[in-house]
Motif scaffolding. Sequence first.
Motif, mmCIF file in Angstrom:
data_model
loop_
_atom_site.group_PDB
_atom_site.id
_atom_site.type_symbol
_atom_site.label_atom_id
_atom_site.label_comp_id
_atom_site.label_asym_id
_atom_site.label_seq_id
_atom_site.Cartn_x
_atom_site.Cartn_y
_atom_site.Cartn_z
ATOM 1 N N MET A 45 -2.152 -0.618 -5.872
ATOM 2 C CA MET A 45 -2.352 0.745 -6.355
ATOM 3 C C MET A 45 -3.180 1.513 -5.335
ATOM 4 S SD MET A 45 -2.953 0.118 -10.425
ATOM 5 C CE MET A 45 -3.395 1.794 -10.700
ATOM 6 N N LYS A 46 -2.612 2.587 -4.812
ATOM 7 C CA LYS A 46 -3.281 3.368 -3.784
ATOM 8 C C LYS A 46 -4.456 4.156 -4.357
ATOM 9 C CE LYS A 46 -0.548 5.771 -0.943
ATOM 10 N NZ LYS A 46 0.635 6.542 -0.485
ATOM 11 N N TYR A 47 -4.300 4.659 -5.544
ATOM 12 C CA TYR A 47 -5.262 5.609 -6.083
ATOM 13 C C TYR A 47 -6.191 5.011 -7.127
ATOM 14 C CZ TYR A 47 -1.832 8.614 -3.882
ATOM 15 O OH TYR A 47 -0.992 9.188 -2.986
ATOM 16 N N LYS A 104 -9.079 3.393 -6.797
ATOM 17 C CA LYS A 104 -10.490 3.718 -6.555
ATOM 18 C C LYS A 104 -10.785 5.173 -6.923
ATOM 19 C CE LYS A 104 -11.334 0.375 -2.905
ATOM 20 N NZ LYS A 104 -11.698 0.181 -1.488
ATOM 21 N N GLY A 105 -9.861 6.057 -6.588
ATOM 22 C CA GLY A 105 -10.035 7.466 -6.920
ATOM 23 C C GLY A 105 -10.046 7.693 -8.426
ATOM 24 N N LEU A 106 -9.168 6.987 -9.139
ATOM 25 C CA LEU A 106 -9.124 7.126 -10.592
ATOM 26 C C LEU A 106 -10.387 6.582 -11.247
ATOM 27 C CD1 LEU A 106 -5.400 6.248 -11.366
ATOM 28 C CD2 LEU A 106 -6.501 8.476 -11.536
#
Length: 60
Positions: free
Chosen positions: A4-6, A8-10
């Motif tokens: 999952m790329k996002y 950490k952002g989530l």
Amino acid sequence: MYNMKYAKGLKLLCCIGKLSKYLYYAKKILCICFFILAAVFGLNLIAGKKCGLKALKGMF
């Protein structure tokens, strides 16, 4: 496997959301405390008692 790329952002957005909720309630509590203190000092000034002012000077 599946990366999952996002993620950490989530997680960061989730933490910011939770923190903002607590900051909102802290701001409300501080606002209520300010108005209570203002009312107390205002009543002391109206009643003509100087003890509130001495206590206020002692804080500073």
